[in-house]
Design a protein around this motif. Structure first.
Motif, mmCIF file in Angstrom:
data_model
loop_
_atom_site.group_PDB
_atom_site.id
_atom_site.type_symbol
_atom_site.label_atom_id
_atom_site.label_comp_id
_atom_site.label_asym_id
_atom_site.label_seq_id
_atom_site.Cartn_x
_atom_site.Cartn_y
_atom_site.Cartn_z
ATOM 1 N N VAL A 1 0.830 -1.220 0.000
ATOM 2 C CA VAL A 1 0.000 0.000 0.000
ATOM 3 C C VAL A 1 0.858 1.262 0.000
ATOM 4 C CG1 VAL A 1 -2.000 -1.079 1.102
ATOM 5 C CG2 VAL A 1 -0.279 0.045 2.530
ATOM 6 N N LYS A 2 2.139 1.123 0.327
ATOM 7 C CA LYS A 2 3.039 2.286 0.335
ATOM 8 C C LYS A 2 3.509 2.662 -1.072
ATOM 9 C CE LYS A 2 4.921 0.873 4.843
ATOM 10 N NZ LYS A 2 6.118 0.293 5.511
ATOM 11 N N VAL A 3 3.272 1.798 -2.052
ATOM 12 C CA VAL A 3 3.760 2.059 -3.409
ATOM 13 C C VAL A 3 2.931 3.167 -4.055
ATOM 14 C CG1 VAL A 3 4.148 1.075 -5.707
ATOM 15 C CG2 VAL A 3 4.582 -0.311 -3.663
ATOM 16 N N GLU A 4 3.605 4.251 -4.406
ATOM 17 C CA GLU A 4 2.914 5.400 -5.007
ATOM 18 C C GLU A 4 2.396 5.052 -6.398
ATOM 19 O OE1 GLU A 4 4.813 9.191 -4.935
ATOM 20 O OE2 GLU A 4 5.726 8.813 -2.977
ATOM 21 N N GLY A 5 1.188 5.505 -6.695
ATOM 22 C CA GLY A 5 0.585 5.265 -8.005
ATOM 23 C C GLY A 5 -0.382 4.097 -8.012
ATOM 24 N N ILE A 6 -0.214 3.180 -7.071
ATOM 25 C CA ILE A 6 -1.151 2.055 -6.966
ATOM 26 C C ILE A 6 -2.363 2.507 -6.165
ATOM 27 C CG2 ILE A 6 -1.493 -0.269 -6.036
ATOM 28 C CD1 ILE A 6 0.381 -0.125 -8.507
ATOM 29 N N GLU A 7 -3.559 2.286 -6.753
ATOM 30 C CA GLU A 7 -4.793 2.724 -6.081
ATOM 31 C C GLU A 7 -5.626 1.565 -5.545
ATOM 32 O OE1 GLU A 7 -7.076 5.913 -7.751
ATOM 33 O OE2 GLU A 7 -5.428 6.566 -9.037
ATOM 34 N N TRP A 8 -5.572 0.429 -6.230
ATOM 35 C CA TRP A 8 -6.339 -0.741 -5.798
ATOM 36 C C TRP A 8 -5.427 -1.956 -5.721
ATOM 37 C CZ3 TRP A 8 -11.433 -0.715 -9.221
ATOM 38 C CH2 TRP A 8 -12.294 0.286 -8.755
ATOM 39 N N ILE A 9 -5.607 -2.762 -4.673
ATOM 40 C CA ILE A 9 -4.916 -4.052 -4.544
ATOM 41 C C ILE A 9 -5.983 -5.102 -4.265
ATOM 42 C CG2 ILE A 9 -3.216 -5.392 -3.241
ATOM 43 C CD1 ILE A 9 -1.855 -2.676 -2.550
ATOM 44 N N ARG A 10 -6.021 -6.115 -5.101
ATOM 45 C CA ARG A 10 -7.107 -7.108 -5.060
ATOM 46 C C ARG A 10 -6.535 -8.490 -4.748
ATOM 47 N NH1 ARG A 10 -11.918 -6.471 -7.048
ATOM 48 N NH2 ARG A 10 -11.336 -4.622 -8.231
ATOM 49 N N LEU A 11 -7.271 -9.267 -3.945
ATOM 50 C CA LEU A 11 -6.793 -10.588 -3.513
ATOM 51 C C LEU A 11 -7.551 -11.713 -4.228
ATOM 52 C CD1 LEU A 11 -6.570 -9.981 0.354
ATOM 53 C CD2 LEU A 11 -4.827 -9.604 -1.390
ATOM 54 N N HIS A 12 -6.780 -12.570 -4.897
ATOM 55 C CA HIS A 12 -7.350 -13.718 -5.615
ATOM 56 C C HIS A 12 -6.803 -15.016 -5.060
ATOM 57 C CE1 HIS A 12 -9.381 -12.739 -9.641
ATOM 58 N NE2 HIS A 12 -9.449 -11.654 -8.898
ATOM 59 N N TYR A 13 -7.664 -16.019 -4.959
ATOM 60 C CA TYR A 13 -7.296 -17.400 -4.646
ATOM 61 C C TYR A 13 -6.763 -17.578 -3.226
ATOM 62 C CZ TYR A 13 -7.198 -16.892 -9.729
ATOM 63 O OH TYR A 13 -7.492 -16.531 -11.023
ATOM 64 N N ALA A 14 -7.628 -17.340 -2.267
ATOM 65 C CA ALA A 14 -7.305 -17.601 -0.866
ATOM 66 C C ALA A 14 -7.902 -18.958 -0.480
ATOM 67 C CB ALA A 14 -7.878 -16.503 0.016
ATOM 68 N N PHE A 15 -7.180 -19.713 0.323
ATOM 69 C CA PHE A 15 -7.656 -21.023 0.764
ATOM 70 C C PHE A 15 -8.349 -20.860 2.109
ATOM 71 C CE2 PHE A 15 -7.335 -25.390 2.303
ATOM 72 C CZ PHE A 15 -7.479 -26.143 1.146
ATOM 73 N N PRO A 16 -9.496 -21.526 2.345
ATOM 74 C CA PRO A 16 -10.236 -21.269 3.581
ATOM 75 C C PRO A 16 -9.569 -21.790 4.854
ATOM 76 C CG PRO A 16 -11.318 -22.979 2.262
ATOM 77 C CD PRO A 16 -10.233 -22.406 1.415
#
Length: 435
Positions: free
Chosen positions: A215-230
């Motif tokens: 989240v500290k990376v400048e210019g990145i606005e969205w970070i999305r999470l794919h493929y989490a194991f329950p």
């Protein structure tokens, strides 16, 4: 008589399968470009590299047909060389060499340096994060780990991708910075299993710490999470999601089934009660979260009773997003020892029934959005509409927001504030709100 093609050593990379393959093709192309090779993605070239998928029957069939198509073009002189890499090649190399010998060479998923050598290029270790992205400029996939240690009975991925290997946090951050410098605004984190991230390197589940750095990376606005194991989900991730605006309120968590009998046979390490409790904890911690899942129907031994349990549960849980697949009987998996006893037509009927339930749920949820205001990113222009997404939607698999291009001028990759004016099962219609 075969004639040599006139296109001089232009390498065409063809990508089949999932987002992990997209990422791998982009890394390959980045390496080739760094070696001053002319490389294109799914355009004409006299040297072809096919990055295959070997996951389930349909994907394998598409991969084999693509290989055969390019072998035919080679015979007709349209291309000079055909190389095959990726999961199908990793899993079935001896069979492929025997059945399709006209391919110049086959490579597995871990043989990138060897493939590059055959293409006249050197593998450059220093190229952390250097890749040619093939997605629209505003988003990119970011692979944070390779392989999988889970013992799921139906899955061949460990056969093709090996054991879980996390990428160090500093390397992922470096790659994110390079993507941001190119104009990427949305990172879609992918792995076979996000929740396992860090166990091998840091001796703990470290996804939350990785997110805090990204989240500290400048210019990145969205970070999305794919493929989490329950099983073993790191709950500190929810805290980061809630407190960091850049982390999308979105989680892709493939649950596969919910009947305890089927879950046990699938070797998922969980139960209906535990899974339901986990989802309720997600919604309590982050009420706005959109949860996406995928299900498998027609698994060996799935009775009408098991399927009814699954249907009732889908209606009860009201997932924001859901995909459903018919079970594919894969050799060398644990479930291959079981009898594939659900007929194909019954599997398909069950897929249809689940998706009908989900279509109704999605329609009802979308109706509730009418009149509400959302931030959307514009992915493309299609026909008379600009096509965008909210933070609750991933590209290609989720809902899209359609905005009349005759009423508003928008640019691909830019964000806009819109008001939803109408809604269908999987599409939202909106107008731009001007400041």
């Amino acid at each position: 008589m075969r004639t040599k093609s006139v296109k001089k050593n232009k390498i065409n990379v063809v990508t089949l399968g999932c987002s992990k393959n997209v990422y791998d093709s982009e890394v390959l192309m980045g390496q080739l470009k760094a070696n001053d090779k002319e490389v294109v993605h799914e355009e004409e070239g006299n040297v072809v590299v096919i990055n295959t998928c070997g996951f389930i029957d349909n994907a394998k069939e598409e991969s084999v047909n693509t290989i055969l198509d390019f072998v035919q073009k080679k015979e007709e002189g349209e291309v000079d060389k055909v190389f095959v890499t990726g999961c199908l090649s990793e899993r079935y190399k001896p069979d492929l060499i025997k059945e399709i010998p006209d391919v110049d060479q086959y490579f597995g998923t871990t043989e990138l340096p060897n493939l590059l050598k055959v293409l006249g290029a050197d593998y450059k270790h220093e190229l952390i994060g250097e890749r040619l992205t093939t997605t629209p400029k505003n988003y990119a996939y970011l692979k944070i780990a390779e392989g999988c240690d889970r013992p799921c009975s139906f899955c061949a991925i460990p056969l093709m991708r090996g054991k879980h290997r996390s990428t160090p946090i500093e390397d992922i951050v470096t790659e994110a910075k390079k993507l941001a410098a190119k104009g990427v605004k949305e990172l879609i984190l992918i792995a076979q299993d996000l929740t396992y991230y860090g166990l091998d390197l840091y001796k703990k589940r470290n996804l939350a710490e990785l997110l805090r750095e990204l989240v500290k990376v400048e210019g990145i606005e969205w970070i999305r999470l794919h493929y989490a194991f329950p099983t073993g989900f790191p709950m500190d991730v929810l805290e980061v999601m809630k407190n960091e605006p850049k982390i999308c309120n979105y989680l892709d968590i493939p649950l596969q089934h919910i009947s305890d009998k089927i879950l046990k046979s699938m070797r998922r390490g969980t139960t209906q009660a535990k899974t339901t409790k986990l989802l309720k904890e997600f919604r309590a911690a982050v009420p706005e979260m959109a949860i996406r899942t995928t299900l498998i129907v027609g698994y060996p031994g799935e009775t009408e009773e098991d399927f009814q349990i699954l249907k009732d549960w889908v209606e009860e849980m009201r997932f924001d997003r859901l995909g459903c697949f018919a079970y594919s009987h894969e050799e060398n998996t644990h479930a291959y020892n079981l009898e594939d006893d659900v007929p194909p037509e019954v599997k398909q009927q069950r897929v249809n029934e689940i998706m009908e339930i989900q279509s109704q749920i999605s329609w009802e949820m979308n109706q509730e959005k009418i009149g509400k205001i959302f931030k959307v990113v514009i992915d493309r222009k299609e026909g008379s509409n600009f096509v965008g997404r909210t933070e609750f939607d991933s590209p290609d698999v989720d809902n899209e927001v359609l905005i009349d291009a005759s009423k508003s001028y928008l640019k691909t990759g830019e964000y806009a504030t819109v008001k939803i004016t109408d809604a269908a099962d999987y599409d939202l219609y909106a107008e731009v709100i001007t400041e």
